[in-house]
Design a protein around this motif. Structure first.
Motif, PDB file in Angstrom:
ATOM      1  N   ASP A  96     -16.658  -3.560  16.201  1.00  0.00           N
ATOM      2  CA  ASP A  96     -15.796  -4.100  17.246  1.00  0.00           C
ATOM      3  C   ASP A  96     -14.945  -2.968  17.837  1.00  0.00           C
ATOM      4  OD1 ASP A  96     -14.670  -6.951  18.225  1.00  0.00           O
ATOM      5  OD2 ASP A  96     -13.040  -5.467  18.130  1.00  0.00           O
ATOM      6  N   PRO A  97     -14.707  -3.007  19.156  1.00  0.00           N
ATOM      7  CA  PRO A  97     -13.916  -1.945  19.789  1.00  0.00           C
ATOM      8  C   PRO A  97     -12.547  -1.753  19.151  1.00  0.00           C
ATOM      9  CG  PRO A  97     -14.983  -3.293  21.453  1.00  0.00           C
ATOM     10  CD  PRO A  97     -15.252  -3.957  20.141  1.00  0.00           C
ATOM     11  N   ALA A  98     -11.989  -2.810  18.597  1.00  0.00           N
ATOM     12  CA  ALA A  98     -10.655  -2.684  17.990  1.00  0.00           C
ATOM     13  C   ALA A  98     -10.648  -1.709  16.820  1.00  0.00           C
ATOM     14  CB  ALA A  98     -10.175  -4.057  17.524  1.00  0.00           C
ATOM     15  N   GLY A  99     -11.806  -1.507  16.235  1.00  0.00           N
ATOM     16  CA  GLY A  99     -11.842  -0.656  15.051  1.00  0.00           C
ATOM     17  C   GLY A  99     -12.580   0.645  15.235  1.00  0.00           C
ATOM     18  N   LEU A 100     -12.818   1.012  16.473  1.00  0.00           N
ATOM     19  CA  LEU A 100     -13.630   2.216  16.715  1.00  0.00           C
ATOM     20  C   LEU A 100     -12.974   3.478  16.173  1.00  0.00           C
ATOM     21  CD1 LEU A 100     -15.121   1.674  20.288  1.00  0.00           C
ATOM     22  CD2 LEU A 100     -16.259   1.528  18.053  1.00  0.00           C
ATOM     23  N   GLN A 101     -11.642   3.493  16.160  1.00  0.00           N
ATOM     24  CA  GLN A 101     -10.931   4.689  15.696  1.00  0.00           C
ATOM     25  C   GLN A 101     -10.352   4.514  14.297  1.00  0.00           C
ATOM     26  OE1 GLN A 101     -11.035   7.396  17.626  1.00  0.00           O
ATOM     27  NE2 GLN A 101     -12.179   6.200  19.127  1.00  0.00           N
ATOM     28  N   VAL A 102     -10.806   3.499  13.607  1.00  0.00           N
ATOM     29  CA  VAL A 102     -10.148   3.162  12.340  1.00  0.00           C
ATOM     30  C   VAL A 102     -10.415   4.210  11.268  1.00  0.00           C
ATOM     31  CG1 VAL A 102     -12.053   1.805  11.354  1.00  0.00           C
ATOM     32  CG2 VAL A 102      -9.682   1.268  10.726  1.00  0.00           C
ATOM     33  N   SER A 103      -9.377   4.452  10.503  1.00  0.00           N
ATOM     34  CA  SER A 103      -9.507   5.254   9.288  1.00  0.00           C
ATOM     35  C   SER A 103      -8.507   4.669   8.288  1.00  0.00           C
ATOM     36  CB  SER A 103      -9.244   6.734   9.570  1.00  0.00           C
ATOM     37  OG  SER A 103      -7.929   6.918  10.049  1.00  0.00           O
ATOM     38  N   GLY A 104      -8.260   5.374   7.243  1.00  0.00           N
ATOM     39  CA  GLY A 104      -7.420   4.816   6.198  1.00  0.00           C
ATOM     40  C   GLY A 104      -8.272   4.409   5.012  1.00  0.00           C
ATOM     41  N   ASP A 105      -7.720   3.589   4.159  1.00  0.00           N
ATOM     42  CA  ASP A 105      -8.485   3.236   2.965  1.00  0.00           C
ATOM     43  C   ASP A 105      -8.059   1.891   2.416  1.00  0.00           C
ATOM     44  OD1 ASP A 105      -6.052   3.648   1.726  1.00  0.00           O
ATOM     45  OD2 ASP A 105      -6.586   5.606   0.931  1.00  0.00           O
ATOM     46  N   VAL A 106      -8.812   1.452   1.457  1.00  0.00           N
ATOM     47  CA  VAL A 106      -8.461   0.253   0.713  1.00  0.00           C
ATOM     48  C   VAL A 106      -8.413   0.656  -0.753  1.00  0.00           C
ATOM     49  CG1 VAL A 106     -10.898  -0.452   0.636  1.00  0.00           C
ATOM     50  CG2 VAL A 106      -9.113  -2.132   0.165  1.00  0.00           C
ATOM     51  N   VAL A 107      -7.381   0.196  -1.440  1.00  0.00           N
ATOM     52  CA  VAL A 107      -7.297   0.442  -2.883  1.00  0.00           C
ATOM     53  C   VAL A 107      -7.236  -0.911  -3.582  1.00  0.00           C
ATOM     54  CG1 VAL A 107      -6.200   2.694  -2.695  1.00  0.00           C
ATOM     55  CG2 VAL A 107      -4.776   0.649  -2.789  1.00  0.00           C
ATOM     56  N   TRP A 108      -7.898  -0.984  -4.711  1.00  0.00           N
ATOM     57  CA  TRP A 108      -7.950  -2.248  -5.441  1.00  0.00           C
ATOM     58  C   TRP A 108      -7.912  -1.972  -6.924  1.00  0.00           C
ATOM     59  CZ3 TRP A 108      -7.207  -7.241  -4.740  1.00  0.00           C
ATOM     60  CH2 TRP A 108      -7.666  -8.143  -5.698  1.00  0.00           C
ATOM     61  N   THR A 150      -4.679  -6.533  -7.804  1.00  0.00           N
ATOM     62  CA  THR A 150      -3.760  -6.117  -6.758  1.00  0.00           C
ATOM     63  C   THR A 150      -4.433  -5.063  -5.898  1.00  0.00           C
ATOM     64  OG1 THR A 150      -1.946  -6.421  -8.299  1.00  0.00           O
ATOM     65  CG2 THR A 150      -1.459  -5.195  -6.306  1.00  0.00           C
ATOM     66  N   GLY A 151      -4.161  -5.110  -4.605  1.00  0.00           N
ATOM     67  CA  GLY A 151      -4.739  -4.090  -3.750  1.00  0.00           C
ATOM     68  C   GLY A 151      -4.001  -3.983  -2.433  1.00  0.00           C
ATOM     69  N   TYR A 152      -4.267  -2.886  -1.759  1.00  0.00           N
ATOM     70  CA  TYR A 152      -3.612  -2.649  -0.475  1.00  0.00           C
ATOM     71  C   TYR A 152      -4.602  -2.049   0.510  1.00  0.00           C
ATOM     72  CZ  TYR A 152       0.633  -3.379  -3.132  1.00  0.00           C
ATOM     73  OH  TYR A 152       1.601  -3.941  -3.925  1.00  0.00           O
ATOM     74  N   MET A 153      -4.446  -2.454   1.758  1.00  0.00           N
ATOM     75  CA  MET A 153      -5.231  -1.856   2.835  1.00  0.00           C
ATOM     76  C   MET A 153      -4.296  -0.961   3.643  1.00  0.00           C
ATOM     77  SD  MET A 153      -7.217  -5.267   4.176  1.00  0.00           S
ATOM     78  CE  MET A 153      -5.768  -6.321   4.093  1.00  0.00           C
ATOM     79  N   ARG A 154      -4.759   0.234   3.924  1.00  0.00           N
ATOM     80  CA  ARG A 154      -3.984   1.136   4.789  1.00  0.00           C
ATOM     81  C   ARG A 154      -4.848   1.455   6.004  1.00  0.00           C
ATOM     82  NH1 ARG A 154      -3.558   6.652   5.505  1.00  0.00           N
ATOM     83  NH2 ARG A 154      -5.109   7.005   3.874  1.00  0.00           N
ATOM     84  N   PHE A 155      -4.311   1.124   7.151  1.00  0.00           N
ATOM     85  CA  PHE A 155      -5.079   1.325   8.387  1.00  0.00           C
ATOM     86  C   PHE A 155      -4.399   2.348   9.285  1.00  0.00           C
ATOM     87  CE2 PHE A 155      -6.203  -3.079   7.227  1.00  0.00           C
ATOM     88  CZ  PHE A 155      -7.576  -2.961   7.176  1.00  0.00           C
ATOM     89  N   VAL A 156      -5.190   3.262   9.794  1.00  0.00           N
ATOM     90  CA  VAL A 156      -4.750   4.173  10.845  1.00  0.00           C
ATOM     91  C   VAL A 156      -5.760   4.020  11.977  1.00  0.00           C
ATOM     92  CG1 VAL A 156      -4.322   6.573  11.509  1.00  0.00           C
ATOM     93  CG2 VAL A 156      -3.766   5.796   9.179  1.00  0.00           C
ATOM     94  N   GLY A 157      -5.266   3.832  13.168  1.00  0.00           N
ATOM     95  CA  GLY A 157      -6.167   3.757  14.317  1.00  0.00           C
ATOM     96  C   GLY A 157      -6.776   2.386  14.553  1.00  0.00           C
ATOM     97  N   LEU A 158      -6.380   1.411  13.786  1.00  0.00           N
ATOM     98  CA  LEU A 158      -6.866   0.050  14.035  1.00  0.00           C
ATOM     99  C   LEU A 158      -5.989  -0.551  15.137  1.00  0.00           C
ATOM    100  CD1 LEU A 158      -8.864  -2.144  13.144  1.00  0.00           C
ATOM    101  CD2 LEU A 158      -7.167  -2.922  11.478  1.00  0.00           C
TER     102      LEU A 158
END
Lengths: 303, 192
Positions: free
Chosen positions: A197-209, A215-223
């Motif tokens: 999807d165009p909304a995520g074309l520049q996405v980076s970051g990570d997911v930790v679980w 427990t986990g966290y999503m970190r988004f850059v460029g979304l």
């Protein structure tokens, strides 16, 4: 003078007792003596007969506890994960069950085809038993939201679980994520990649679980920042211990476009056994029970 | 059909032996419930049962390559490994065995007359043998195999002499063994 026929019959009787764990010490000596004299006696066929007879008594299969299923799967993945083609396996019986994340990750390699399959699935093939979404229809979590009810069912008792519990009431996902990363050596951490999807074309970051504390966290850059009144992001988690057709709802969230990246707590609606794929879709406000998968913004798989 | 859906009777153990992670997953799904059920009945405590199930599956992974479908069904093979592990664990703690499964209820609802679907030919053979045995012998066999009772415990439970209990068990199992051996030597053509 020995009587081979009688000895064989006696050996068979004693072998049955032994197989049932009921061989007395006295009989054990006789069993060994007869066994040594009759090396061709097929004891395994007795075991096979007992197993068939056992099943014939009408065993009702029972659902295993979920934590046991997770342990078995982790054991299996660990057994074959390090060297998938190894036949002979050697496992230290007292090894901690949740070690060996590399083994887990190997499982995802086999699910590579799952992503396009899931993405290509038409919306009308809705899950007959979809994950519940009632808690998501109202009070949709925002990045800034957190609290004691923000975490999914805790399952672990380790350091990470204790840490997660101790900070659950504090609404600072950035700090909580950092603490989780610092305290836990068995986290799953994978990078996001665009989902199409165009909304995520520049996405980076990570997911930790953290499997232990769930427990986990999503970190988004460029979304791309979303408009909460129109549409929201929703996380789906493919769990190897569950039917792959029905990924677990990981919660609905908004992206504010923070410069350092948005950090969002994962709110899995069901306990996660072995997470294989994390997928973020764009859905209508409040999220959906079953995604039509038309707009996939980001994907992180554990391969 | 989904990628991982397990709705077939195709053997999984050869694929497990080859290191297929998904086969491992399916194997747990397919056999976990039966292994768990057996373990609960042949373990002193639920915690022991959980440990036993883990041990059993490690044993399954180790021995998966030995499974030979021409010699029997996979389900029986798994049950054999499960029984072997559980009996080994019971040796030395026999006196601690106090099953919490209600025997009467288990027998009445899950006994040989049960119409549960069972597709394994050898299990069906065993069931037919069991059905032809006197009821008391059926009970003796079930108390031993399914509930792990000792000869003395079965004798006390059934009011039979210990010697009779031993004989009933030995003869019953030997009879099934003979029947299965005969069929293995002269396999029936399932297509005909």
């Amino acid at each position: 003078m020995t009587n081979p026929t009688r000895d064989r019959e006696r050996l068979s009787d004693l072998a049955v007792d032994r197989m049932l764990g009921l061989l007395s010490d006295e009989d054990a000596a006789e069993y060994r003596r007869l066994r040594d004299r009759d090396p061709e006696f097929d004891e395994s066929s007795l075991e096979q007969a007992a197993a068939a007879l056992h099943l014939a008594t009408g065993i009702a299969p029972e659902t295993m506890p979920e934590h046991l299923q997770r342990r078995l799967l982790a054991d299996g993945m660990e057994t074959f994960g390090a060297n998938p083609r190894t036949r002979a396996v050697a496992i230290a019986p007292d090894r901690p069950r949740w070690q060996g994340m590399a083994g887990w990750l190997a499982a995802a390699a086999c699910l590579g085809a799952l992503i396009p399959m899931w993405l290509d699935r038409p919306s009308h093939t809705a899950a007959p038993n979809p994950p519940p979404m009632a808690s998501n229809s109202s009070g949709v979590p925002r990045v800034a939201e957190s609290g004691p009810d923000a975490r999914p069912t805790p399952a672990g008792t380790g350091i990470a679980a204790a840490l997660a519990g101790s900070v659950a009431g504090v609404s600072d996902p950035v700090r909580d994520r950092a603490r989780l990363l610092a305290a836990n050596h068995h986290l799953i951490q994978r990078a996001w990649r665009p989902g199409g999807d165009p909304a995520g074309l520049q996405v980076s970051g990570d997911v930790v679980w953290d499997p232990a504390s769930q427990t986990g966290y999503m970190r988004f850059v460029g979304l791309r920042r979303n408009e909460p009144n129109a549409e929201q992001y929703q996380l789906w988690i493919f769990d190897a211990t569950r039917d792959e057709r029905y990924p677990v709802d990981g919660g609905v969230f908004d992206v504010t476009g923070a410069r350092a990246g948005d950090v969002i707590p994962i709110k899995a609606k069901l306990p996660i056994g072995v997470p294989l794929i994390f997928a973020v879709t764009i859905e209508r406000r409040g999220g959906v029970v079953v995604s039509d998968r038309e707009r996939v913004a980001a994907i992180a798989n554990t391969t | 059909m989904g990628l991982l859906i397990d709705d077939s009777d195709e053997p999984l153990l050869p694929r497990v032996a080859a290191g297929e992670s998904l086969a491992v997953q399916r194997c747990i799904r397919r056999y976990g419930p039966i292994v768990w059920s057996i373990a609960r009945r042949l373990s002193p405590t639920p915690a022991d049962a959980e440990d036993a199930v883990q041990e059993i599956f490690l044993d399954i992974w180790r021995h998966a390559g030995r499974f030979d479908r021409t010699l029997g069904s996979e389900k029986v093979f798994v049950t054999l490994l499960a029984r072997r592990t559980l009996i080994d664990r019971l040796r030395g703690c026999r006196s601690r065995l106090r099953t919490e499964i209600p025997l009467e209820e288990d027998w009445e609802h899950e006994g040989p007359a049960s119409n549960r679907a069972e597709r394994d030919a050898e299990v069906e053979e065993a069931r037919q043998v069991l059905a032809r045995l006197p009821e008391v012998q059926q009970r003796v066999i079930a108390l031993s195999l399914a509930h792990g009772m000792s000869h003395a415990e079965i004798a006390a439970h059934t009011s039979l002499p210990v010697g009779t209990v031993k004989t009933m068990l030995r003869r019953g199992i030997a009879r099934v063994r003979g029947l299965l051996a005969a069929h293995t030597e002269c396999p029936v053509d399932e297509e005909s």
